[in-house]
Write a protein that holds these residues in place. Structure first.
Motif, mmCIF file in Angstrom:
data_model
loop_
_atom_site.group_PDB
_atom_site.id
_atom_site.type_symbol
_atom_site.label_atom_id
_atom_site.label_comp_id
_atom_site.label_asym_id
_atom_site.label_seq_id
_atom_site.Cartn_x
_atom_site.Cartn_y
_atom_site.Cartn_z
ATOM 1 N N ARG A 213 0.843 -1.188 0.000
ATOM 2 C CA ARG A 213 0.000 0.000 0.000
ATOM 3 C C ARG A 213 0.887 1.249 0.000
ATOM 4 N N PRO A 214 0.658 2.211 -0.900
ATOM 5 C CA PRO A 214 1.494 3.432 -0.930
ATOM 6 C C PRO A 214 1.495 4.131 0.422
ATOM 7 N N SER A 215 2.679 4.437 0.925
ATOM 8 C CA SER A 215 2.788 5.033 2.256
ATOM 9 C C SER A 215 2.174 6.430 2.316
ATOM 10 N N ASP A 216 2.096 7.113 1.173
ATOM 11 C CA ASP A 216 1.568 8.475 1.161
ATOM 12 C C ASP A 216 0.105 8.550 0.724
ATOM 13 N N PHE A 217 -0.557 7.395 0.609
ATOM 14 C CA PHE A 217 -1.947 7.408 0.164
ATOM 15 C C PHE A 217 -2.862 7.866 1.296
ATOM 16 N N ASP A 218 -3.656 8.889 1.041
ATOM 17 C CA ASP A 218 -4.624 9.428 2.001
ATOM 18 C C ASP A 218 -6.009 9.269 1.385
ATOM 19 N N LEU A 219 -6.808 8.355 1.925
ATOM 20 C CA LEU A 219 -8.097 8.043 1.313
ATOM 21 C C LEU A 219 -9.011 9.258 1.251
ATOM 22 N N ALA A 220 -9.168 9.969 2.390
ATOM 23 C CA ALA A 220 -10.096 11.105 2.425
ATOM 24 C C ALA A 220 -9.669 12.200 1.452
ATOM 25 N N ALA A 221 -8.370 12.517 1.443
ATOM 26 C CA ALA A 221 -7.874 13.589 0.559
ATOM 27 C C ALA A 221 -7.995 13.175 -0.906
ATOM 28 N N THR A 222 -7.673 11.922 -1.218
ATOM 29 C CA THR A 222 -7.760 11.446 -2.599
ATOM 30 C C THR A 222 -9.198 11.452 -3.085
ATOM 31 N N TRP A 223 -10.130 11.022 -2.211
ATOM 32 C CA TRP A 223 -11.542 11.024 -2.595
ATOM 33 C C TRP A 223 -12.037 12.449 -2.840
ATOM 34 N N ALA A 224 -11.689 13.380 -1.954
ATOM 35 C CA ALA A 224 -12.140 14.767 -2.105
ATOM 36 C C ALA A 224 -11.626 15.355 -3.424
ATOM 37 N N GLU A 225 -10.378 15.071 -3.746
ATOM 38 C CA GLU A 225 -9.805 15.576 -5.000
ATOM 39 C C GLU A 225 -10.500 14.958 -6.203
ATOM 40 N N TRP A 226 -10.774 13.644 -6.126
ATOM 41 C CA TRP A 226 -11.452 12.970 -7.236
ATOM 42 C C TRP A 226 -12.862 13.519 -7.416
ATOM 43 N N ALA A 227 -13.587 13.760 -6.309
ATOM 44 C CA ALA A 227 -14.968 14.235 -6.395
ATOM 45 C C ALA A 227 -15.047 15.594 -7.085
ATOM 46 N N VAL A 228 -14.117 16.492 -6.729
ATOM 47 C CA VAL A 228 -14.090 17.809 -7.370
ATOM 48 C C VAL A 228 -13.793 17.670 -8.854
ATOM 49 N N ASP A 229 -12.811 16.826 -9.181
ATOM 50 C CA ASP A 229 -12.442 16.627 -10.589
ATOM 51 C C ASP A 229 -13.576 15.962 -11.355
ATOM 52 N N PHE A 230 -14.297 15.037 -10.716
ATOM 53 C CA PHE A 230 -15.417 14.358 -11.366
ATOM 54 C C PHE A 230 -16.507 15.351 -11.749
ATOM 55 N N GLU A 231 -16.845 16.249 -10.835
ATOM 56 C CA GLU A 231 -17.860 17.260 -11.149
ATOM 57 C C GLU A 231 -17.406 18.146 -12.305
#
Length: 323
Positions: A213-231
């Motif tokens: 698992r990537p040591s720098d992976f942040d689920l909440a931050a990654t999801w928030a960034e994806w959600a904004v980009d998805f919209e």
């Protein structure tokens, strides 16, 4: 695993008083035969549990016996009771685990604060599901959650919107997100992180292969960034429209969040008729056509021409239909 379940039995009897074997089995999602064995094991370990025979009988602890777990403050314990989402935990295959955790929390609290925790549950309820939609089926969610926890690769077949519709892929599941009643999961694919809707999975096999698992992976931050980009990606086009005063107050309830937010942020002074002209993002001409029809005669599309023509054609057809 059994030691944890034995503790759960003790905590159940401590919290609820007398319970039948069937009631204990239902709470812990085990068989009645397993409950019988657990009760016998508790007796051999010196826990004062006894059986009361008869129609109103069951198992209970000797009066005054309590086991107490420490390490949580009352505020921490109360907040977890408030944050619990039993339906989500059950879908993830953690229903029995959640029951055990709550029992441990209640055992950690003195009687006064224990009552306070019950009052929190009586007064606040979290329902994460969205309105006006059928509940999606998630037969692979629990297995997927196990793969996330154990860092196992999965091979899945899933359905997507473009051709080819059905695709096979091996991915590294990194996290699961519940958004407005819809389950998503984020996975590593060829060095990138992609998001999938759990309900689109047609088949899933958890492989024996593990991954780092990537040591720098942040689920909440990654999801928030994806959600904004998805919209942003979803609303590729723009439309220029005029809104009547009555429409402005209805927009937050009838249009998508991105469209409503843009109207709120860019609304300018009204014209002499009281109407306001706004340019806002749209997903497509067909999608915007359906969105604007909700506002009836309180909206006029100025551009693009294809959308204006579609609105005009619909209005003409409705006039012919209703006379």
């Amino acid at each position: 695993m059994r030691a944890s379940r034995l503790l759960s039995v003790v905590l159940l009897l401590q919290d609820r008083g007398r319970l039948t074997a069937q009631q204990i089995a239902t709470e812990l999602d085990v068989s009645i035969r397993t409950v019988y064995r657990d009760i016998e094991a508790l007796g051999e370990a010196g826990v004062p549990v006894y059986a009361e025979m008869g129609a109103n009988g069951g198992y209970q602890l000797v009066d005054g016996y309590r086991t107490r777990l420490t390490g949580l403050t009352p505020r921490e314990a109360g907040s977890i009771f408030l944050a619990g989402v039993p339906s989500a935990a059950a879908e993830l295959g953690l229903g029995a685990v959640l029951t055990t955790a709550e029992l441990k929390l209640k055992a950690a609290l003195p009687a006064r604060l224990n009552r306070h925790a019950d009052e929190i549950r009586d007064r606040f309820h979290l329902d994460p599901a969205g309105w006006f939609r059928e509940t999606e089926s998630h037969p692979h969610l629990a297995a997927l959650a196990g793969a996330v926890w154990n860092r196992r690769r999965v091979r899945m077949g899933y359905r997507r919107w473009r051709e080819p519709r059905e695709v096979q892929r091996t991915v590294e599941p990194l996290g699961i997100v519940l958004k407005a009643g819809v389950w998503y999961f984020l996975a590593g694919v060829d060095g990138d992180v992609r998001t999938y809707r759990v309900a689109t999975i047609l088949e899933l096999t958890v492989l024996d292969e593990t991954f780092d698992r990537p040591s720098d992976f942040d689920l909440a931050a990654t999801w928030a960034e994806w959600a904004v980009d998805f919209e942003r990606r979803l609303h590729r086009d723009e439309a220029t429209v005029r809104f009547a005063p009555a429409a402005l107050s209805r927009i937050p309830y009838l249009m998508t969040r991105a469209m409503a937010r843009n109207v709120t942020d860019t609304v300018g002074p009204p014209d002499p008729d009281g109407w306001t002209t706004v340019t806002l993002p749209i997903e497509s001409v067909r999608h915007a056509h359906a969105e604007f029809l909700r506002l009836g005669a309180d909206v006029e599309v100025l551009a693009p021409p294809a959308l204006r023509e579609m609105m005009r054609s619909t209005a003409s057809s409705m006039t012919s239909l209703y006379g």
